[in-house]
Design a protein around this motif. Structure first.
Motif, short mmCIF file in Angstrom:
data_model
loop_
_atom_site.label_atom_id
_atom_site.label_comp_id
_atom_site.label_asym_id
_atom_site.label_seq_id
_atom_site.Cartn_x
_atom_site.Cartn_y
_atom_site.Cartn_z
N UNK A 1 -14.50 -16.26 -3.27
CA UNK A 1 -13.37 -17.11 -3.60
C UNK A 1 -12.87 -17.81 -2.34
N UNK A 2 -12.37 -19.04 -2.46
CA UNK A 2 -11.89 -19.76 -1.28
C UNK A 2 -10.79 -18.97 -0.55
N UNK A 3 -10.90 -18.95 0.77
CA UNK A 3 -9.92 -18.30 1.64
C UNK A 3 -9.79 -16.80 1.43
N UNK A 4 -10.77 -16.20 0.75
CA UNK A 4 -10.73 -14.75 0.55
C UNK A 4 -10.99 -14.05 1.88
N UNK A 5 -10.31 -12.93 2.07
CA UNK A 5 -10.53 -12.08 3.23
C UNK A 5 -11.52 -10.99 2.83
N UNK A 6 -12.59 -10.85 3.59
CA UNK A 6 -13.60 -9.84 3.29
C UNK A 6 -13.36 -8.58 4.11
N UNK A 7 -12.91 -7.53 3.42
CA UNK A 7 -12.82 -6.20 4.03
C UNK A 7 -13.54 -5.24 3.09
N UNK A 8 -14.79 -4.88 3.37
CA UNK A 8 -15.49 -3.93 2.50
C UNK A 8 -14.70 -2.63 2.36
N UNK A 9 -14.81 -2.03 1.20
CA UNK A 9 -14.04 -0.82 0.92
C UNK A 9 -14.21 0.23 2.01
N UNK A 10 -15.42 0.40 2.50
CA UNK A 10 -15.67 1.45 3.49
C UNK A 10 -14.92 1.20 4.80
N UNK A 11 -14.50 -0.05 5.04
CA UNK A 11 -13.79 -0.38 6.28
C UNK A 11 -12.29 -0.55 6.08
N UNK A 12 -11.82 -0.31 4.87
CA UNK A 12 -10.43 -0.63 4.53
C UNK A 12 -9.41 0.12 5.40
N UNK A 13 -9.58 1.39 5.54
CA UNK A 13 -8.62 2.19 6.31
C UNK A 13 -8.47 1.67 7.73
N UNK A 14 -9.59 1.30 8.35
CA UNK A 14 -9.56 0.88 9.75
C UNK A 14 -9.04 -0.54 9.92
N UNK A 15 -8.93 -1.32 8.84
CA UNK A 15 -8.57 -2.73 8.97
C UNK A 15 -7.30 -3.10 8.21
N UNK A 16 -6.48 -2.12 7.90
CA UNK A 16 -5.24 -2.40 7.17
C UNK A 16 -4.32 -3.34 7.94
N UNK A 17 -4.43 -3.34 9.26
CA UNK A 17 -3.56 -4.21 10.07
C UNK A 17 -3.87 -5.69 9.89
N UNK A 18 -4.98 -6.02 9.21
CA UNK A 18 -5.31 -7.42 8.96
C UNK A 18 -4.59 -7.96 7.73
N UNK A 19 -3.92 -7.09 7.00
CA UNK A 19 -3.23 -7.50 5.77
C UNK A 19 -1.73 -7.64 6.02
N UNK A 20 -1.14 -8.65 5.44
CA UNK A 20 0.30 -8.89 5.54
C UNK A 20 1.00 -8.03 4.49
N UNK A 21 1.79 -7.04 4.89
CA UNK A 21 2.43 -6.15 3.92
C UNK A 21 3.48 -6.83 3.05
N UNK A 22 3.88 -8.05 3.42
CA UNK A 22 4.89 -8.77 2.62
C UNK A 22 4.27 -9.56 1.47
N UNK A 23 2.96 -9.66 1.43
CA UNK A 23 2.28 -10.44 0.39
C UNK A 23 1.51 -9.52 -0.55
#
Length: 222
Positions: free
Chosen positions: A150-172
């Motif tokens: 999808x356009x502008x989708x952020x790719x964080x594979x499930x296996x990497x989710x815990x280590x990359x939570x800081x890439x997500x905006x908690x307000x959205x």
């Protein structure tokens, strides 16, 4: 000796298509091909099959008109014959979910218990994407993301989710998607995100259905 009527001949061909679907490994291979064109070697690795076994299943489905193939040097690549294969798989899933008790039990025990929130319809997500009011999260592996997303989708594979939570905006709010309606990756991702304080839901289905609906898809990795 009696000959087949045209109707009987048609039904015999329809039955051949149905037989080509009659193996769990073949359905899994079709789910992989719904993400994009793949070599036999990649399909075997993704589905946990030997190359010979994967090739045999794919050849059965090619003869039934479910997939097509092309050769490029030493490698053979497969893809879905057309979007009607997705319609067939979706109809099979709906029928089984409504009428097969074990399927209904699995759906209730895993999917519904894992994610009791209403999934996000495609058109709603498209509107929110245009308004930039949501984070669209693709939780498939990187190689599948590169085939189309999808356009502008952020790719964080499930296996990497815990280590990359800081890439997500908690307000959205986050809307996660993966390979299709019965893919567990987005359900697992949404549950994990909610446990970490994010507002997260799943798309109603996945990338193949989004593409088949004529909605925008982009390829490659930015």
């Amino acid at each position: 000796m009696s000959s087949q009527t045209p109707k009987q001949a048609l039904f015999a061909e329809f039955a051949a298509v149905a037989r080509a679907l009659g193996h769990a490994h073949r359905l899994e291979l079709l789910e992989q091909l719904a993400q994009g064109e793949r070599s036999v070697e990649v399909l075997a690795q993704k589905s946990g099959l030997s190359i010979a076994n994967a090739s045999q299943h794919l050849q059965h489905m090619r003869r039934a008109g479910l997939v097509t193939s092309k050769r490029d040097g030493k490698f053979v690549y497969y893809r879905l014959a057309d979007d009607a294969v997705l319609d067939l798989l979706a109809a099979l899933g709906r029928l089984a979910e409504r009428n097969v008790a074990e399927v209904e039990r699995i759906m209730r025990r895993y999917f519904n218990d894992r994610d009791g929130l209403e999934p996000v319809p495609r058109e709603e997500l498209l509107e929110r994407m245009r308004a930039r009011s949501v984070t669209v999260l693709d939780v498939r592996p990187e190689d599948e993301f590169a085939l189309g997303h999808l356009p502008n989708a952020l790719n964080i594979p499930l296996k990497a989710m815990e280590a990359r939570l800081n890439e997500l905006d908690p307000s959205r709010e986050v809307v996660a998607y993966c390979r299709g309606r019965f893919c567990v990756l987005s359900f697992e991702a949404a549950a994990l995100l909610r446990s970490r304080g994010f507002k997260a839901r799943c798309l109603e289905d996945g990338l193949p259905e989004w593409r088949a609906a004529g909605l925008p898809v982009v390829a490659g990795v930015s």
